[in-house]
Design an enzyme around this catalytic site. Structure first.
Site, PDB file in Angstrom:
ATOM      1  N   CYS A 127     -34.090 -61.710 -34.273  1.00 46.86           N
ATOM      2  CA  CYS A 127     -34.933 -60.811 -33.490  1.00 46.86           C
ATOM      3  C   CYS A 127     -35.418 -59.638 -34.349  1.00 46.86           C
ATOM      4  CB  CYS A 127     -34.197 -60.362 -32.231  1.00 46.86           C
ATOM      5  SG  CYS A 127     -35.291 -59.652 -30.968  1.00 46.86           S
ATOM      6  N   HIS A 138     -32.474 -65.258 -29.670  1.00 42.10           N
ATOM      7  CA  HIS A 138     -31.077 -64.882 -29.878  1.00 42.10           C
ATOM      8  C   HIS A 138     -30.203 -66.128 -29.817  1.00 42.10           C
ATOM      9  CE1 HIS A 138     -31.316 -60.453 -29.786  1.00 42.10           C
ATOM     10  NE2 HIS A 138     -32.392 -60.676 -29.045  1.00 42.10           N
ATOM     11  N   GLU A 154     -27.136 -66.373 -30.393  1.00 40.89           N
ATOM     12  CA  GLU A 154     -25.824 -66.045 -29.823  1.00 40.89           C
ATOM     13  C   GLU A 154     -25.839 -66.063 -28.298  1.00 40.89           C
ATOM     14  OE1 GLU A 154     -27.912 -62.059 -30.102  1.00 40.89           O
ATOM     15  OE2 GLU A 154     -27.859 -63.956 -31.202  1.00 40.89           O
TER      16      GLU A 154
END
Length: 202
Positions: free
Chosen positions: A82, A184, A186
Site C-alpha cells: 500500500c 493488503h 495481511e
C-alpha cells in the site's frame, strides 16, 4: 535460515504480518526494524507495511540511517504494501510529498464524481503478466484494499496486475528487487498468505 526485516512505523498491521510469517512453513528469523536497529546487513528480505500517508512514512524513514537504507533498498528484495508501495514513486499529490523517486509515475487521489473514498474492501486483480511471485494467484482473484490514493503510471513494462475503482490502476508492480502491491495481503486470507510465501522463497 532466512532473515526477514519488517519496518515498524507504529502502524501498518505489523502484528498481522508477523503472525502470518510465523505461520508459514518456512525457516524464518523475523526482525523488527526501528531507528535503534543496527543489523541491516544481516537481512535477506525486507517488508514495508503501509498505512497513513507517504509524507508521514518518509518522515519516519528519515529517523533511520537513511544512507544505509537507500543502499539496502538497491540490493535486497523488498515487499512494499500500500503506502509502502507508493513511496517508491516520484511524488504524491497528498501534501505535495516528494517520494523516494525509484520509479517513474506519481501518486494521485481517487478524485472522481460518485467515488466513495477511501476505497475499502475486496476487489479483483487482473493479471496481465506472469511471474513466479504470483504462483498460486489467479486472474480475477480478490484481495483486500484500503486506500485513497493510487499510482498513475502508463509504462506497463513492470506492471503485473491492475485493478479498477472507477479507473484502472496498477495493483502489482515488480521490478528487479521490488515487489510492490497496492492491496493488503495481511488482510487477504489465503491469497494473502500466498503472497507472503512467494516473497519469502523468491
Amino acid at each position: 535460515m532466512l532473515n526477514v526485516g519488517i519496518f515498524n512505523f507504529d502502524s501498518g498491521n505489523l502484528k498481522s504480518i508477523i503472525q502470518i510469517l510465523n505461520n508459514l512453513s518456512l525457516n524464518l528469523n523475523l526482525y523488527i526494524i526501528n531507528k535503534n536497529f543496527y543489523n541491516l546487513e544481516k537481512l535477506n528480505k525486507i517488508i514495508i507495511p503501509g498505512q497513513g500517508s507517504p509524507y508521514s512514512l518518509i518522515k519516519e524513514f528519515l529517523k533511520f540511517d537513511f544512507i544505509k537504507i537507500k543502499n539496502l533498498f538497491n540490493n535486497i528484495k523488498i515487499l512494499g504494501i500500500c503506502i509502502g508501495k507508493q513511496i517508491f514513486y516520484k511524488n504524491s499529490s497528498e501534501l505535495n510529498t516528494k517520494c523516494l523517486n525509484y520509479l517513474e509515475g506519481h501518486v494521485d487521489s481517487f478524485n472522481f464524481k460518485n467515488n466513495k473514498i477511501p476505497n475499502i474492501g475486496w476487489n479483483r486483480i487482473y493479471i496481465i503478466k506472469k511471474h513466479k511471485l504470483l504462483n498460486g494467484i489467479k486472474n480475477n482473484d480478490f484481495f483486500y484494499f484500503s486506500h485513497t490514493f493510487y499510482i498513475i503510471n502508463k509504462n506497463y513494462k513492470y506492471i503485473y496486475s491492475i485493478s479498477k475503482y472507477n479507473t484502472f490502476y496498477p495493483s502489482i508492480f515488480i521490478k528487479n528487487n521490488l515487489f510492490l502491491v497496492q492491496f493488503h495481503p495481511e488482510k487477504s486470507l489465503k491469497k494473502g498468505y500466498k503472497i507472503f510465501y512467494n516473497f519469502c522463497i523468491w
